[in-house]
Scaffold this motif. Sequence first.
Motif, mmCIF file in Angstrom:
data_model
loop_
_atom_site.group_PDB
_atom_site.id
_atom_site.type_symbol
_atom_site.label_atom_id
_atom_site.label_comp_id
_atom_site.label_asym_id
_atom_site.label_seq_id
_atom_site.Cartn_x
_atom_site.Cartn_y
_atom_site.Cartn_z
ATOM 1 N N ASN B 14 -15.099 35.843 -16.478
ATOM 2 C CA ASN B 14 -15.512 36.957 -17.351
ATOM 3 C C ASN B 14 -17.001 36.855 -17.696
ATOM 4 O O ASN B 14 -17.731 37.856 -17.670
ATOM 5 C CB ASN B 14 -14.705 36.946 -18.657
ATOM 6 C CG ASN B 14 -13.238 37.238 -18.434
ATOM 7 O OD1 ASN B 14 -12.882 37.900 -17.468
ATOM 8 N ND2 ASN B 14 -12.390 36.752 -19.312
ATOM 9 N N PHE B 15 -17.417 35.657 -18.033
ATOM 10 C CA PHE B 15 -18.796 35.430 -18.456
ATOM 11 C C PHE B 15 -19.771 35.775 -17.323
ATOM 12 O O PHE B 15 -20.726 36.550 -17.504
ATOM 13 C CB PHE B 15 -18.931 33.960 -18.870
ATOM 14 C CG PHE B 15 -20.252 33.586 -19.492
ATOM 15 C CD1 PHE B 15 -20.958 34.475 -20.290
ATOM 16 C CD2 PHE B 15 -20.791 32.318 -19.307
ATOM 17 C CE1 PHE B 15 -22.155 34.123 -20.877
ATOM 18 C CE2 PHE B 15 -21.992 31.948 -19.885
ATOM 19 C CZ PHE B 15 -22.675 32.851 -20.664
ATOM 20 N N VAL B 16 -19.500 35.239 -16.150
ATOM 21 C CA VAL B 16 -20.393 35.494 -15.010
ATOM 22 C C VAL B 16 -20.385 36.983 -14.653
ATOM 23 O O VAL B 16 -21.436 37.571 -14.352
ATOM 24 C CB VAL B 16 -19.985 34.619 -13.799
ATOM 25 C CG1 VAL B 16 -20.742 35.044 -12.544
ATOM 26 C CG2 VAL B 16 -20.258 33.150 -14.098
ATOM 27 N N ALA B 17 -19.208 37.609 -14.699
ATOM 28 C CA ALA B 17 -19.119 39.035 -14.351
ATOM 29 C C ALA B 17 -19.967 39.891 -15.300
ATOM 30 O O ALA B 17 -20.723 40.769 -14.855
ATOM 31 C CB ALA B 17 -17.662 39.485 -14.401
ATOM 32 N N ILE B 18 -19.859 39.621 -16.591
ATOM 33 C CA ILE B 18 -20.633 40.414 -17.568
ATOM 34 C C ILE B 18 -22.127 40.153 -17.381
ATOM 35 O O ILE B 18 -22.952 41.068 -17.401
ATOM 36 C CB ILE B 18 -20.180 40.088 -19.015
ATOM 37 C CG1 ILE B 18 -18.738 40.556 -19.226
ATOM 38 C CG2 ILE B 18 -21.095 40.772 -20.037
ATOM 39 C CD1 ILE B 18 -18.126 40.117 -20.544
ATOM 40 N N ILE B 19 -22.458 38.890 -17.166
ATOM 41 C CA ILE B 19 -23.869 38.526 -16.975
ATOM 42 C C ILE B 19 -24.460 39.212 -15.742
ATOM 43 O O ILE B 19 -25.592 39.714 -15.768
ATOM 44 C CB ILE B 19 -23.998 36.985 -16.848
ATOM 45 C CG1 ILE B 19 -23.810 36.317 -18.217
ATOM 46 C CG2 ILE B 19 -25.329 36.577 -16.221
ATOM 47 C CD1 ILE B 19 -24.888 36.573 -19.218
#
Lengths: 260, 316
Positions: B14-19
């Motif tokens: 989730n974190f990498v996708a949003i970033i």
Amino acid sequence: MHSEPSRIRRTGILQSAVVIAWMVAFGWLALGSGDDPLLGRFIRSDYWWLVYAGIGILVALAASLVVRPPRHTGLGGLRSLLQIGILLLPLLFLPLAVTSELSTDAAEKRSLYTPRVAVSRPQSSSPAKLEPKRNASNENAKPARNSAKSPEPTMLDLVSDPEDFEGSNVTLVGIVHRDKRLPANSFFCYRLVMVCCAADATPAGVIVEWPESSKLKKGTWVKVNGKVTFTKFDGSDYPAISAAKVEKTSTPKNGFLIPQ
Amino acid sequence: MLTRDPEVRDLAINFVAIILEAVPFMMIGALIGGIIEAFVPPEFVQRLLSGRTKSAIFVAAGLGVIFPICECAIVPIVRRLINKGVPLPAAIAFLLGAPIVNPVVAASTLLAYQGNWGMVATRMVCGYVIAVSVALVLGALFKHETEALLPGEPSCEHGCCHCEGHHHDHKPSSFSSKILDAITHARDDFFTFAKFLIIGAFVAALARATIDVVAFRQLFSSPILSILAMMGLAVTLNLCSGTDAFIAAGFRAVFPSTAQMAFMVLGPMLDLKLMLTYFTLFRGRMIGVLALLTFVAVLTAMMALQYGFGGVPGAQ
């Protein structure tokens, strides 16, 4: 104590390190993945240009650090290191992220049993509602769609318009989810639908009726072949497959379904 | 050594996708801001905002259309405008409106919401109307600017936000020098504001990885609670208006469209980072009134949308 010029030089080095680290990370995701683009695990292909643009801007930022180094130190000492740490935090998560796929727990938390709304209305900004679209006993259900038009419907096709496939023989690939509310001869078979990015991916799937369901482990990728029908679940009618064959299959290169 | 904990793995994805969506967009916004800073003479803005106060308010609230500045860079510019004689209410309208009513924010909202023009139009209209309304009320409440403003000259006559790395000699510069100025501004913005965006993305990813949507919906079952929850989140996350739509869109399955809209309208006008920068410009009483008015205006607008239209028009 460091002199002002050496602190400024250190700021420049730290900033350069951050920019280069981001460039390498973006480049790896965008270019270093061959025919299995790593970007596809996180964002839909329509948005990959954002990362390409990001690489271009990072190159410009790196060049500016060479041509015009920072003139101020900004925050110093521990706070400066903390800031750099925050800026590098996403990159520390990157190795874990590229070697993982969203768990069945994640799918469950994202409301596993709201497939049709999540898929058929990808632009919706409202929370999905658990509303059956039809009654299974509806005698006026549309006939099965001509299989020549869509010989191998995807999970997305089936969940979007299950009535169109009622009575058809289909083969689908999805992930097994076991649920206590389902009878022992059934399991939930789903795929994650990526509307924008992996963070907003929502599960979409069908109930599979198969006598040996209890032998399947949660999270296993399976290929299901059977006839499309409807079944009662939690007081509502849900699309289902009365399976003739269920076999384990390998994880697809990109596990997400992308609605157009 | 990578963890086997599925929640941590979900968080990482989730974190990498949003970033991957938000950080490039922030960089694009920073570059556009840098180009404007380097190429558009500030006298042009001052000319647009001079004249009668009320008409200047209506112009200022929509000036972001030609000056797409995110809220990260807005306060130093407003400070400079005020010092150059722009009326306080018009400066307030620009302060609140420009970070929302601008093409970069419209584009990011359109992308995050998959081409949903209803969300884009509502965000722009709400941003404009609230900016004008709050500016008009503040103009009536603070007749004398000395009641609202801190005394003293701006710390940076150049009107820029960070004053790092670029030249202050104000001599006519070549095109290539201006390009370098623009990139240097973008670089400064990246290092100043990316950390806030990363923290916000992490919180959003954590929420996505840990919160059970059904349970969360039950907890914030009424629209007003959802709206208040997202307004609280907007204030605490300190996101850039050019990228906050990607975070808001992450809450699509959790909160109604009005709550997501509240997040996207309030955040660019009022968050902790902005409040801190307001203290470099306004007196405490002015900040209190500005914050209260903005909060009430956004809440009222969202409640009107929720109960008058059943949500954001076109978003259902």
